[in-house]
Design a protein around this motif. Structure first.
Motif, PDB file in Angstrom:
ATOM      1  N   SER A 138       0.847  -1.200   0.000  1.00 64.53           N
ATOM      2  CA  SER A 138       0.000   0.000   0.000  1.00 64.53           C
ATOM      3  C   SER A 138       0.878   1.244   0.000  1.00 64.53           C
ATOM      4  O   SER A 138       1.871   1.303   0.743  1.00 64.53           O
ATOM      5  N   ILE A 143       0.260   3.887   1.438  1.00 62.85           N
ATOM      6  CA  ILE A 143       0.194   4.487   2.774  1.00 62.85           C
ATOM      7  C   ILE A 143       1.468   4.194   3.554  1.00 62.85           C
ATOM      8  O   ILE A 143       1.968   5.032   4.311  1.00 62.85           O
ATOM      9  N   ASP A 157      -6.578   6.515   2.108  1.00 59.42           N
ATOM     10  CA  ASP A 157      -6.821   5.350   1.270  1.00 59.42           C
ATOM     11  C   ASP A 157      -7.253   5.779  -0.126  1.00 59.42           C
ATOM     12  O   ASP A 157      -7.198   6.968  -0.480  1.00 59.42           O
ATOM     13  N   GLN A 193      -6.801   6.639   7.008  1.00 59.92           N
ATOM     14  CA  GLN A 193      -6.733   5.208   7.227  1.00 59.92           C
ATOM     15  C   GLN A 193      -5.369   4.836   7.781  1.00 59.92           C
ATOM     16  O   GLN A 193      -4.401   5.578   7.653  1.00 59.92           O
ATOM     17  N   TRP A 211      -2.616   1.602   7.676  1.00 58.69           N
ATOM     18  CA  TRP A 211      -2.253   0.357   7.012  1.00 58.69           C
ATOM     19  C   TRP A 211      -1.263  -0.389   7.909  1.00 58.69           C
ATOM     20  O   TRP A 211      -0.289   0.189   8.395  1.00 58.69           O
ATOM     21  N   ALA A 248      -1.236  -8.163   5.312  1.00 59.89           N
ATOM     22  CA  ALA A 248      -1.380  -6.705   5.388  1.00 59.89           C
ATOM     23  C   ALA A 248      -2.851  -6.354   5.220  1.00 59.89           C
ATOM     24  O   ALA A 248      -3.596  -7.049   4.521  1.00 59.89           O
ATOM     25  N   ARG A 249      -3.271  -5.249   5.849  1.00 58.47           N
ATOM     26  CA  ARG A 249      -4.678  -4.848   5.792  1.00 58.47           C
ATOM     27  C   ARG A 249      -4.850  -3.459   6.401  1.00 58.47           C
ATOM     28  O   ARG A 249      -3.928  -2.906   7.018  1.00 58.47           O
ATOM     29  N   THR A 250      -6.056  -2.892   6.236  1.00 57.80           N
ATOM     30  CA  THR A 250      -6.398  -1.662   6.934  1.00 57.80           C
ATOM     31  C   THR A 250      -6.831  -1.993   8.353  1.00 57.80           C
ATOM     32  O   THR A 250      -7.269  -3.107   8.637  1.00 57.80           O
TER      33      THR A 250
END
Length: 764
Positions: A68, A70, A98, A104, A106, A119-121
């Protein structure tokens, strides 16, 4: 440098290239190396190293590693979290916008070599949307669980305020959220008057999670609203909850099957077994060493899932010379004579209850010692050698769904039984081809030398396969590959085309897998090697462990022991039908209770591959000031992922100082039905002496495959019913459905054969 300050590796450039780098936060360690996160003009970068300071591969943009853009933000590091777990993983958490331009966070976890684990929010439908995010931090524990903490105005803005507050969220080792977003402080909650709380830092080690942050919310002795350091610490071990909080629905309350005031009960309950019959009802068996005619050495009875007793009051008449002609009535039955009359439960001991996973029916196997006195067909299988007990042999009573007799089969032939020594039942099961597997623990010790070529006379395991009529299909064979000492008291399991046996040897517990024709599939294997943990080698002859099959494609083994840290633990493993490992893990983690003193463990697996583990444990009652065991459980999906946390099986037996022992559970899991039976001293009414009684409780678990049914008319007027599950019929659509005995799909019926209407349904 060394702890004394001696130089080990001289100064080196952090990045690969001699470009501008800024860093104010960002080192992390694993078992054999370290990693650094730093800022460059191209964005945040990560570089992984060995302990000797040499890089492992190239530096990499954080966005590329974490998946990401981010992750590229955060400048020199004050506002991001980057930490290692000292074992095998790193965590990185960064804030940004995001794809929808919304605030957001990450979070990404990397293996020790820098590859991405997940990996994720941080926010999703289960949590609070972000408003204005301040500092973010993250920590990861040795198990790979992650906590992310951060400052956010979300919540206080909705409440009419302007302050940021400290929030957090937990994730398991796969990135699955362990609950929603939470407020770190109970004193700093969304309100207009709340002042800023910001810049959190977090650490997580073992089961201790601690958060520190800057706060203006100290009201006493702080008239100017100065920033102070706030601190709060949590335990990440949660206590067991009720089944309903973990996806289970109780079919009824806990029932106590044999209260002393109303039935025969000698207070010596043992050898409990339980099974879900094809029609959904529950068969339960046990031993209670009573006295005289009503002695219950091996008995069974039937209940509905809600706890309604289904076995009718039955008259038992004895032909034993000591009690000839005497009768008594009971709902606790054992074997049946050829004329259909009931035999007293005093003729065998050590009952083992099994349901047919491939159709209708269930049965009770036990070690018969006086059965030949009652059943003429068994009279020849009586041991008459000097010094032997009178007639110990494995005898299995086969029954239909409602408990009607279908005959008795033996685990040994007449010729085999006549040699010196006893043979106890080890375990037994229905095979998918309709035959019956019976395993015996042979005390005919000389046979290990005389028949099988062993070096010395020892207790050994044998197996025999017979038809439901008792005809021999496979004669007695040695259970293990080598003629060595073997003990077994629990440990057969079946899949669609074969079976497996778990037994004890001097080298430890072993597993051996077989085809339905009795031929082994590969070599026997140490349970520890198959399951991936030395814990699996324990459990002796099998009373204290769980080993079962799902009648389809998998087996489950659960064993108690101590882990690498010397702490009590349960190891559960699932094997494919060929014996290869599907998954294995410990039972307790962040969602479960740390164990204290573990008693009996059992496990069952359903056709979908879901697993339930039940066990007796003192954890919880010790905290409440008591000393008793309680029965706990946990459910896992087909991949080994927990379906909720640890739960108390009984709503009547909870952690309080006054609670008495609940021990030795057994469990079965079939068609979304989980049923648990155990020994309990907690029947208060009609039990002034706190005798052990049999306890039973049944649950429904959502998420199963629903049954199906289709009807097609033939040219001859017949109807062909194709279905999955169990086929039932009734004369009225409004009820009275019973299983269609002997039905298999497709099932053909001809209208007009019976008077009136006939209705059919399929059910799990």
């Amino acid at each position: 440098v060394s702890p004394s300050g001696a130089e080990v590796v001289a100064e080196r450039l952090l990045g690969k290239e001699p470009v501008e780098v800024q860093i104010w936060h960002g080192t992390a360690v694993t078992a054999n190396g370290f990693a650094v996160r730093y800022s460059t003009p191209a964005g945040a970068k990560l570089r992984f190293f060995k302990n000797n300071g040499d890089p492992v591969g190239d530096e990499v943009l954080a966005a590329d590693a974490a998946g990401s853009p981010i992750a590229n933000g955060g400048g020199r590091g004050e506002e991001v979290g980057f930490n290692g777990n000292g074992k095998d993983a790193y965590v990185l958490a960064a804030k940004g916008l995001d794809e929808a331009a919304q605030p957001q966070i990450w979070v990404a976890v990397f293996n020790a070599d820098g590859t991405k684990r997940w990996a994720r929010t941080v926010s999703d439908t289960n949590s609070l949307a972000h408003t204005s995010i301040g500092r973010v931090d993250a920590a990861i524990d040795a198990r790979g669980r992650v906590v992310v903490v951060y400052a956010d105005k979300a919540g206080t803005v909705e409440a009419g305020g302007t302050a940021s507050l400290i929030l957090g969220r937990l994730f398991d080792e796969t990135g699955k959220p362990l609950g929603g977003i939470f407020h770190v402080s109970e004193k700093e909650l969304p309100a207009v008057e709340t002042l800023d709380a910001f810049d959190p830092r977090v650490d997580w080690r073992d089961n201790t999670l601690t958060v520190a942050w800057e706060s203006k919310n100290l009201l006493t002795d702080n008239p100017d609203g100065k920033s102070v350091v706030a601190l709060r610490t949590f335990s990440t071990v949660t206590k067991p909850s009720l089944p309903e909080a973990n996806g289970l629905t109780a079919s009824g309350p806990t029932i106590y099957v044999n209260p002393p005031a109303t039935t025969q009960n000698n207070g010596k309950v043992e050898s409990i077994g339980v099974a879900v019959v094809a029609d959904g009802n529950i068969a339960i068996g046990w031993e209670d060493d009573g006295d005289a005619l009503a002695d219950q050495e091996a008995v069974w009875t039937l209940f509905s899932p809600s706890g309604t007793a289904l076995t009718p009051l039955t008259t038992c008449t004895s032909v034993d010379p000591a009690y000839a002609g005497q009768t008594f009535q009971t709902k606790f039955l054992a074997y049946f004579r050829a004329d259909g009359t009931a035999v007293s439960g005093r003729t065998a001991w050590g009952p083992k209850i099994k349901a047919n996973l491939f159709g209708n029916g269930f049965g009770m196997g036990a070690t018969a010692f006086d059965l030949g006195l009652e059943v003429v067909s068994m009279a020849a299988i009586q041991f008459n050698a000097a010094g032997d007990n009178a007639g110990d042999f494995p005898g299995v009573q086969l029954l239909n769904n409602t408990g009607g007799p279908l005959g008795i089969v033996s685990g040994v032939s007449e010729a085999y039984a006549e040699r010196s020594g006893d043979i106890r039942i080890g375990d037994w099961d229905y095979l998918s081809n309709g035959n019956i597997l019976i395993v015996g623990e042979s005390r005919q010790r000389d046979d290990l030398v005389a028949i099988y070529g062993g070096a010395e006379a020892k207790t050994h395991g044998i197996y025999r396969i017979v038809s439901p009529s008792g005809a021999e299909v496979v004669a007695e064979r040695l259970l293990g590959k080598e003629p060595v000492e073997v003990q077994i008291w629990h440990g057969t399991a079946v899949t669609a085309n074969g079976f497996a046996v778990r037994y004890s040897t001097p080298a430890g517990a072993k597993l051996r897998f077989f085809k339905n024709n009795g031929d082994p599939v590969g070599d026997e294997v140490l349970a520890a090697d198959a399951a991936g943990s030395p814990i699996a080698n324990g459990g002796g002859r099998g009373e204290e462990i769980g080993f079962n099959g799902n009648g389809k494609d998998a087996y489950v083994l659960a064993t108690k022991g101590t882990d690498a840290d010397g702490l009590p633990q349960i190891w559960v493993a699932v094997f494919n039908a060929d014996g290869s490992k599907r998954w294995a893990r410990t039972v307790n983690d962040v969602n479960g209770l740390a164990h204290s003193t573990i008693g009996r463990v059992d496990a069952a697996i359903d056709a979908q591959g879901r697993v339930v583990v039940v066990y007796a444990d003192k954890a919880g009652t010790l905290e409440a000031g008591g000393t008793a065991f309680l029965v706990l459980g946990r459910v896992f999906d087909a991949s080994g992922k927990p379906l909720g946390g640890t739960f108390h099986v009984s709503e009547k037996e909870m952690p309080v100082a006054a609670v008495l022992d609940a021990t030795d559970p057994r469990v079965d899991f079939r068609n979304n039905i989980i049923t648990v039976a155990w020994e309990s001293k907690n029947l208060v009414t009609d039990n002034p002496d706190a005798k052990s009684v049999v306890a039973l409780r049944t649950f429904a678990l959502a998420g199963g495959v629903p049954p199906s049914l289709a009807i097609q008319r033939g040219t001859d007027g017949s109807l062909t019913i194709t279905y999955s599950g169990v086929l039932e019929q009734a004369d009225l659509l409004t009820g009275g459905f019973t299983s269609v005995q002997g039905a298999t799909s497709p099932y053909k019926v001809t209208p007009g054969q019976a008077a009136g209407a006939r209705f059919y349904r399929a059910r799990n």
